[in-house]
Design a protein around this motif. Structure first.
Motif, PDB file in Angstrom:
ATOM      1  N   PRO A   1       0.807  -1.226   0.000  1.00 52.81           N
ATOM      2  CA  PRO A   1       0.000   0.000   0.000  1.00 52.81           C
ATOM      3  C   PRO A   1       0.840   1.277   0.000  1.00 52.81           C
ATOM      4  CG  PRO A   1      -0.936  -1.607   1.508  1.00 52.81           C
ATOM      5  CD  PRO A   1       0.360  -2.175   1.050  1.00 52.81           C
ATOM      6  N   ALA A   2       2.001   1.238   0.651  1.00 54.22           N
ATOM      7  CA  ALA A   2       2.837   2.442   0.731  1.00 54.22           C
ATOM      8  C   ALA A   2       3.327   2.912  -0.632  1.00 54.22           C
ATOM      9  CB  ALA A   2       4.039   2.174   1.638  1.00 54.22           C
TER      10      ALA A   2
ATOM     11  N   PRO B   1      -0.372   1.612  -5.170  1.00 51.91           N
ATOM     12  CA  PRO B   1      -0.592   0.828  -6.393  1.00 51.91           C
ATOM     13  C   PRO B   1      -1.567   1.480  -7.372  1.00 51.91           C
ATOM     14  CG  PRO B   1      -0.605  -0.610  -4.481  1.00 51.91           C
ATOM     15  CD  PRO B   1      -0.594   0.793  -3.955  1.00 51.91           C
ATOM     16  N   VAL B   2      -2.633   2.094  -6.861  1.00 53.10           N
ATOM     17  CA  VAL B   2      -3.599   2.739  -7.759  1.00 53.10           C
ATOM     18  C   VAL B   2      -2.921   3.866  -8.537  1.00 53.10           C
ATOM     19  CG1 VAL B   2      -5.727   4.090  -7.882  1.00 53.10           C
ATOM     20  CG2 VAL B   2      -5.597   2.101  -6.370  1.00 53.10           C
ATOM     21  N   GLY B   3      -2.086   4.647  -7.861  1.00 51.23           N
ATOM     22  CA  GLY B   3      -1.360   5.722  -8.523  1.00 51.23           C
ATOM     23  C   GLY B   3      -0.333   5.195  -9.515  1.00 51.23           C
ATOM     24  N   VAL B   4       0.322   4.096  -9.162  1.00 51.66           N
ATOM     25  CA  VAL B   4       1.310   3.492 -10.064  1.00 51.66           C
ATOM     26  C   VAL B   4       0.636   3.048 -11.361  1.00 51.66           C
ATOM     27  CG1 VAL B   4       2.803   1.480 -10.416  1.00 51.66           C
ATOM     28  CG2 VAL B   4       2.941   2.778  -8.285  1.00 51.66           C
ATOM     29  N   PHE B   5      -0.467   2.320 -11.231  1.00 50.93           N
ATOM     30  CA  PHE B   5      -1.179   1.863 -12.418  1.00 50.93           C
ATOM     31  C   PHE B   5      -1.707   3.050 -13.222  1.00 50.93           C
ATOM     32  CE2 PHE B   5      -0.783  -2.272 -10.662  1.00 50.93           C
ATOM     33  CZ  PHE B   5      -1.129  -3.191 -11.641  1.00 50.93           C
ATOM     34  N   ALA B   6      -2.159   4.091 -12.540  1.00 48.06           N
ATOM     35  CA  ALA B   6      -2.668   5.275 -13.239  1.00 48.06           C
ATOM     36  C   ALA B   6      -1.593   5.912 -14.104  1.00 48.06           C
ATOM     37  CB  ALA B   6      -3.214   6.285 -12.234  1.00 48.06           C
TER      38      ALA B   6
ATOM     39  N   VAL C   1       3.318 -10.374  -0.189  1.00 51.96           N
ATOM     40  CA  VAL C   1       2.147 -10.290  -1.056  1.00 51.96           C
ATOM     41  C   VAL C   1       1.006  -9.595  -0.319  1.00 51.96           C
ATOM     42  CG1 VAL C   1       2.717 -12.284  -2.475  1.00 51.96           C
ATOM     43  CG2 VAL C   1       1.386 -12.621  -0.387  1.00 51.96           C
ATOM     44  N   PHE C   2       0.158  -8.938  -1.110  1.00 55.61           N
ATOM     45  CA  PHE C   2      -0.941  -8.156  -0.578  1.00 55.61           C
ATOM     46  C   PHE C   2      -2.205  -8.483  -1.373  1.00 55.61           C
ATOM     47  CE2 PHE C   2       3.058  -6.028   0.048  1.00 55.61           C
ATOM     48  CZ  PHE C   2       3.023  -5.656   1.377  1.00 55.61           C
TER      49      PHE C   2
END
Length: 266
Positions: free
Chosen positions: A164-165, A168-173, A213-214
């Motif tokens: 989370p740190a 991931p959403v920002g990375v994919f964006a 893993v998350f």
């Protein structure tokens, strides 16, 4: 240390890439990787089947993209080459297709370099996928990928290694924003939504590796697609995504353990 082991690799610390290689029947792994894989098999006996179904999903996703006219692919967290690599699938389906593999694990990169020697339309870059700007600016990426044209983004079993740190959403964006309309994004992601998957035990077992893993819920996995439009059948499990005659379907789709889907930038 073997002849294919880069000097910076510590063979005593298990690696997700080498564990996956072992589960798929590969030989680029060490005793600690195999021991950890055996522990995973003890807590999740069908983990090798999960790995194989995931690899089969990758193949079908690449063929789907190639049929849609995609001729350049960026494979994020590509891992150690094994049977059915992206460039082999894509270049057989559409000769001249260009492929860039991205991984930071030394053995994955070293073996990819050996495999790709002499292939002018494929390259591997050693970068951390959580730093998209570095991946996108890498020499190999810039040489082979024309971001004014549609790209096939592959994020197959990489999202669940992003803590989370790292946002991931920002990375994919960032990756989604970098590609042209008509680009496709294929991803698969571990989930703990299913009772048949012992997510807590898998997470605990993986703590001794280089890669925690998350697992994420379906809603969280959907966030990684952003505003890309999912193609039918939507976000399903790996064996349920456009199965073909070679697909080894799970007795229960939940046994796949991974959500999988492909989406298009409109």
């Amino acid at each position: 240390m073997t002849s294919w082991t880069p000097a910076e690799v510590d063979p005593d610390v298990p690696s997700a890439a080498r564990i996956y290689d072992y589960l798929l029947g590969g030989s680029h792994n060490f005793g600690p990787d195999r021991e950890l894989a055996d522990k995973l098999l003890a807590v999740q006996p069908n983990v090798a089947d999960i790995a194989r179904r995931n690899r089969a999903f990758l193949r079908r996703a690449v063929l789907f993209m190639a049929a849609a006219g995609i001729r350049q692919f960026l494979d994020l967290g590509s891992g150690i080459p094994t049977a059915g690599n992206v460039h082999e699938i894509a270049q057989q389906a559409a000769p001249g297709s260009r492929v860039v593999y991205v991984d930071y694990e030394g053995i994955a990169v070293a073996h990819s370099e050996l495999l790709l020697a002499g292939n002018e339309n494929a390259a591997v870059v050693q970068r951390d996928v959580t730093r998209p700007d570095e991946v996108l600016a890498a020499d190999g990426t810039r040489r082979l990928i024309d971001f004014s044209r549609p790209v096939g983004l592959l994020a197959v079993t990489i999202g669940h290694y992003l803590p989370p740190a790292t946002d991931p959403v920002g990375v994919f964006a960032r990756y989604r924003d970098a590609v042209a309309p008509g680009s496709h994004l294929a991803l698969s992601h571990l989930t703990d939504d299913f009772a048949g998957l012992h997510g807590d035990a898998i997470v605990e077992t993986m703590r001794s590796t280089q890669n925690n893993v998350f697992p994420r819920t379906r809603a969280r996995v959907l966030e990684l697609f952003g505003d890309f439009a999912l193609v039918a059948p939507g976000l399903v499990t790996t064996s349920g995504w456009r199965p073909d005659d070679s697909t080894a379907a799970a007795v229960d789709p939940e046994e796949d353990g991974l959500y999988a889907g492909v989406a298009v930038k409109t």
